[in-house]
Design a protein around this motif. Structure first.
Motif, PDB file in Angstrom:
ATOM      1  N   GLY A  93       0.928   1.881   4.997  1.00 46.00           N
ATOM      2  CA  GLY A  93       0.865   2.901   3.959  1.00 46.00           C
ATOM      3  C   GLY A  93       2.259   3.425   3.622  1.00 46.00           C
ATOM      4  N   ALA A  94       2.448   3.794   2.354  1.00 49.24           N
ATOM      5  CA  ALA A  94       3.734   4.333   1.911  1.00 49.24           C
ATOM      6  C   ALA A  94       3.482   5.341   0.789  1.00 49.24           C
ATOM      7  CB  ALA A  94       4.644   3.215   1.424  1.00 49.24           C
ATOM      8  N   PRO A  95       4.307   6.376   0.663  1.00 55.43           N
ATOM      9  CA  PRO A  95       4.114   7.348  -0.424  1.00 55.43           C
ATOM     10  C   PRO A  95       4.487   6.739  -1.769  1.00 55.43           C
ATOM     11  CG  PRO A  95       6.096   7.857   0.829  1.00 55.43           C
ATOM     12  CD  PRO A  95       5.437   6.738   1.546  1.00 55.43           C
ATOM     13  N   TRP A  96       3.781   7.131  -2.824  1.00 66.48           N
ATOM     14  CA  TRP A  96       4.213   6.746  -4.172  1.00 66.48           C
ATOM     15  C   TRP A  96       4.495   8.019  -4.947  1.00 66.48           C
ATOM     16  CZ3 TRP A  96       0.952   7.801  -8.478  1.00 66.48           C
ATOM     17  CH2 TRP A  96      -0.355   8.162  -8.167  1.00 66.48           C
ATOM     18  N   HIS A  97       5.431   7.915  -5.843  1.00 62.27           N
ATOM     19  CA  HIS A  97       5.999   9.099  -6.480  1.00 62.27           C
ATOM     20  C   HIS A  97       5.625   9.185  -7.957  1.00 62.27           C
ATOM     21  CE1 HIS A  97       8.454   8.290  -2.909  1.00 62.27           C
ATOM     22  NE2 HIS A  97       8.668   9.612  -2.888  1.00 62.27           N
ATOM     23  N   ALA A  98       5.469  10.419  -8.408  1.00 58.68           N
ATOM     24  CA  ALA A  98       5.230  10.674  -9.834  1.00 58.68           C
ATOM     25  C   ALA A  98       6.543  10.532 -10.584  1.00 58.68           C
ATOM     26  CB  ALA A  98       4.647  12.067 -10.012  1.00 58.68           C
ATOM     27  N   GLU A  99       6.481  10.644 -11.900  1.00 63.24           N
ATOM     28  CA  GLU A  99       7.680  10.475 -12.724  1.00 63.24           C
ATOM     29  C   GLU A  99       8.736  11.510 -12.416  1.00 63.24           C
ATOM     30  OE1 GLU A  99       6.372  10.501 -16.734  1.00 63.24           O
ATOM     31  OE2 GLU A  99       5.312   8.571 -16.586  1.00 63.24           O
ATOM     32  N   ASP A 100       8.334  12.684 -11.952  1.00 60.60           N
ATOM     33  CA  ASP A 100       9.321  13.707 -11.626  1.00 60.60           C
ATOM     34  C   ASP A 100       9.882  13.544 -10.214  1.00 60.60           C
ATOM     35  OD1 ASP A 100       7.188  14.371 -10.062  1.00 60.60           O
ATOM     36  OD2 ASP A 100       6.877  16.364 -10.926  1.00 60.60           O
ATOM     37  N   GLY A 101       9.487  12.469  -9.516  1.00 58.13           N
ATOM     38  CA  GLY A 101      10.017  12.207  -8.183  1.00 58.13           C
ATOM     39  C   GLY A 101       9.219  12.801  -7.061  1.00 58.13           C
ATOM     40  N   SER A 102       8.238  13.623  -7.376  1.00 53.47           N
ATOM     41  CA  SER A 102       7.439  14.223  -6.308  1.00 53.47           C
ATOM     42  C   SER A 102       6.441  13.195  -5.770  1.00 53.47           C
ATOM     43  CB  SER A 102       6.690  15.436  -6.848  1.00 53.47           C
ATOM     44  OG  SER A 102       5.799  15.047  -7.883  1.00 53.47           O
ATOM     45  N   VAL A 103       6.019  13.410  -4.530  1.00 55.99           N
ATOM     46  CA  VAL A 103       5.045  12.503  -3.910  1.00 55.99           C
ATOM     47  C   VAL A 103       3.692  12.755  -4.546  1.00 55.99           C
ATOM     48  CG1 VAL A 103       3.850  11.876  -1.778  1.00 55.99           C
ATOM     49  CG2 VAL A 103       6.292  12.416  -1.728  1.00 55.99           C
ATOM     50  N   ALA A 104       3.141  11.685  -5.130  1.00 54.85           N
ATOM     51  CA  ALA A 104       1.877  11.817  -5.840  1.00 54.85           C
ATOM     52  C   ALA A 104       0.701  11.322  -5.013  1.00 54.85           C
ATOM     53  CB  ALA A 104       1.939  11.040  -7.145  1.00 54.85           C
ATOM     54  N   GLY A 105       0.963  10.593  -3.946  1.00 56.35           N
ATOM     55  CA  GLY A 105      -0.140  10.072  -3.138  1.00 56.35           C
ATOM     56  C   GLY A 105       0.365   8.980  -2.203  1.00 56.35           C
ATOM     57  N   VAL A 106      -0.556   8.143  -1.804  1.00 53.26           N
ATOM     58  CA  VAL A 106      -0.245   7.059  -0.854  1.00 53.26           C
ATOM     59  C   VAL A 106      -0.812   5.762  -1.399  1.00 53.26           C
ATOM     60  CG1 VAL A 106      -0.619   6.162   1.469  1.00 53.26           C
ATOM     61  CG2 VAL A 106      -0.248   8.607   1.131  1.00 53.26           C
ATOM     62  N   VAL A 107      -0.011   4.709  -1.326  1.00 54.74           N
ATOM     63  CA  VAL A 107      -0.485   3.376  -1.640  1.00 54.74           C
ATOM     64  C   VAL A 107      -0.569   2.608  -0.317  1.00 54.74           C
ATOM     65  CG1 VAL A 107       1.840   2.479  -2.091  1.00 54.74           C
ATOM     66  CG2 VAL A 107      -0.150   1.287  -3.028  1.00 54.74           C
ATOM     67  N   GLY A 108      -1.658   1.892  -0.108  1.00 57.66           N
ATOM     68  CA  GLY A 108      -1.848   1.215   1.169  1.00 57.66           C
ATOM     69  C   GLY A 108      -2.354  -0.198   1.005  1.00 57.66           C
ATOM     70  N   ALA A 109      -2.169  -0.971   2.040  1.00 59.47           N
ATOM     71  CA  ALA A 109      -2.671  -2.345   2.079  1.00 59.47           C
ATOM     72  C   ALA A 109      -3.165  -2.616   3.499  1.00 59.47           C
ATOM     73  CB  ALA A 109      -1.579  -3.345   1.701  1.00 59.47           C
ATOM     74  N   ALA A 110      -4.187  -3.431   3.618  1.00 57.74           N
ATOM     75  CA  ALA A 110      -4.753  -3.722   4.935  1.00 57.74           C
ATOM     76  C   ALA A 110      -5.103  -5.196   5.040  1.00 57.74           C
ATOM     77  CB  ALA A 110      -5.993  -2.865   5.177  1.00 57.74           C
ATOM     78  N   LEU A 111      -5.055  -5.680   6.265  1.00 56.39           N
ATOM     79  CA  LEU A 111      -5.364  -7.083   6.565  1.00 56.39           C
ATOM     80  C   LEU A 111      -6.261  -7.119   7.792  1.00 56.39           C
ATOM     81  CD1 LEU A 111      -4.750 -10.121   5.985  1.00 56.39           C
ATOM     82  CD2 LEU A 111      -2.896  -9.916   7.656  1.00 56.39           C
ATOM     83  N   ASP A 112      -7.305  -7.896   7.716  1.00 50.24           N
ATOM     84  CA  ASP A 112      -8.201  -8.033   8.862  1.00 50.24           C
ATOM     85  C   ASP A 112      -7.528  -8.942   9.896  1.00 50.24           C
ATOM     86  OD1 ASP A 112     -10.174  -8.342  10.674  1.00 50.24           O
ATOM     87  OD2 ASP A 112     -11.693  -9.077   9.285  1.00 50.24           O
ATOM     88  N   ALA A 113      -7.225  -8.392  11.055  1.00 49.40           N
ATOM     89  CA  ALA A 113      -6.542  -9.144  12.114  1.00 49.40           C
ATOM     90  C   ALA A 113      -7.497  -9.513  13.242  1.00 49.40           C
ATOM     91  CB  ALA A 113      -5.376  -8.317  12.670  1.00 49.40           C
TER      92      ALA A 113
END
Length: 431
Positions: A93-113
């Motif tokens: 997971g990593a934060p993603w930012h709005a156009e004004d640079g503020s943290v707008a949420g989290v983008v994530g990816a997962a893999l079944d291991a």
């Protein structure tokens, strides 16, 4: 809050074909994007269409591990998580930012291991029961992993030895030059055989055999090792060699002539008594075929070896004629024995050869004049020198040689070996 959505939406068709799950949530942990062929597989059954992480994980607890982790990502930055009951889902997971640079949420990816974890668990189980000691070192020769067998040998847990060098650990079961050899493996990238011996605090010697081998990894080369305690095998091998040497001494100096031959009849061993009967040295007997050395007493009779190997009995007795160096033949009694190694199939044959008894020698002009001749012949059969015989009889060596020459002429012998054989044949000496 739509900063990541155009890019993610553009690759959504591709993601749906891949075994991954990708999503984005806003600051309130509401899903704003989800895609990937594995999303349904990784989801909790019945919650594939949940609108928020709260619903997805079926919780209202703000201290739930997943909720807390996502809050932490927005505050501190990217991280890697292992989710699922056994940590079988690897999530980034990593934060993603709005156009004004503020943290707008989290983008994530997962893999079944799950498959990877099953392989890791099988490997861990294999290493747990492996009797050999195994370890891994980093490029600084510090331990990064040891298996239970090595930890037990060191009297420590794996956690207590990881991060330390072998030289720092008392009782390390490896050669004294292990650091130099491990560096050589790192330098050459080639495996190396390990043979080492050490004495523990109680004075017991331990012997180790194994391999070192490179463990290549991007940016961090390492060395792996597999060590097996072969102390019991080394001791058994030494005891076996000692027993073989004792048996060899017994056979070589036995009064009975002994021949060992392979199943195809080639003589592989012969002792000194056999050499004396034939009139040659044991080394010159090796490689001869037993049928050329021993022929049936009655023409047309099958060979003793063939009869021994074909029959069901492990022991056969036969009269035969032993070919001698001077071309003559000595009547002998041969006892044939099969050698088996725990099974029913014979491995080789052992032949015990003894001069056949003759009728008692009647006193006549050709018989030994007195007991001294029998005694002298006995010392010759034992391999005594002229000097030893002279000392025993209290006579000069020239006298000994003269008496031996007289005995050779009397019994038609050409040398000492044939004289001894004639003495056995006539019953003057008894094995």
């Amino acid at each position: 809050m739509s900063a990541p959505l155009p890019a993610l939406s553009a690759v959504a068709p591709l993601l749906d074909r891949l075994p991954v799950a990708v999503w984005a949530v806003d600051r309130d942990l509401r899903f704003v994007f989800r895609a990937g062929g594995a999303f349904r597989h990784l989801s909790i059954r019945g919650r594939e269409n949940a609108g928020t992480l709260w619903e997805f994980f079926d919780t209202k607890d703000p201290e739930h591990p997943a909720i807390r982790a996502y809050r932490k990502i927005m505050e501190e930055g990217p991280t890697c998580l292992r989710l699922g009951r056994a940590g079988e889902v690897i999530s980034h997971g990593a934060p993603w930012h709005a156009e004004d640079g503020s943290v707008a949420g989290v983008v994530g990816a997962a893999l079944d291991a799950s498959d990877q974890m099953q392989a890791e668990q099988r490997f861990a189980t294999f290493m747990r029961f492996l009797p050999a000691m195994a370890y891994a070192l980093d490029e600084d020769l510090r331990l990064t992993w040891v298996n239970p067998a090595l930890a037990q040998r060191l009297g420590r847990t794996g956690e207590q030895v990881v991060g330390r060098r072998a030289a720092e650990l008392e009782g390390w079961p490896d050669s004294a030059s292990h650091d130099a050899e491990n560096l050589e493996v790192l330098r050459t990238g080639r495996p190396m055989v390990v043979r080492a011996g050490a004495v523990d605090d109680s004075g017991v010697a331990h012997h180790t055999y194994g391999y070192r081998f490179p463990l290549p990894a991007p940016g961090n080369e390492g060395v792996g090792g597999l060590l097996l305690d072969v102390t019991e095998q080394v001791i058994a091998r030494r005891q076996g060699r000692a027993a073989e040497a004792r048996l060899r001494a017994i056979v070589d100096h036995a009064g009975v002539a002994i021949a060992v031959c392979s199943l195809d009849g080639v003589l592989t061993e012969g002792n000194m008594a056999l050499g004396a009967l034939v009139g040659t040295t044991p080394s010159r007997l090796r490689g001869q075929h037993v049928d050329k050395l021993l022929r049936p007493e009655v023409q047309g009779q099958p060979s003793l070896l063939g009869e021994l190997l074909r029959g069901g009995s492990a022991r056969r007795v036969r009269r035969a004629l032993l070919r001698q160096k001077d071309g003559g033949s000595l009547p002998v009694t041969v006892v044939g024995l099969q050698v088996r190694d725990g099974g029913r199939e014979p491995l080789e044959a052992v032949l015990l050869v003894q001069p056949a008894p003759c009728a008692p020698v009647q006193p006549d002009a050709s018989a030994p004049r007195d007991r001294e001749d029998r005694r002298l012949l006995g010392m010759v059969a034992e391999g005594a020198s002229d000097a030893a015989i002279a000392k025993a009889f209290g006579m000069a060596e020239s006298t000994v040689r003269a008496r031996l020459l007289s005995l050779k002429r009397r019994y038609g012998a050409t040398n000492r070996a044939s004289l001894v054989a004639r003495a056995y044949q006539r019953g003057l000496l008894v094995l």
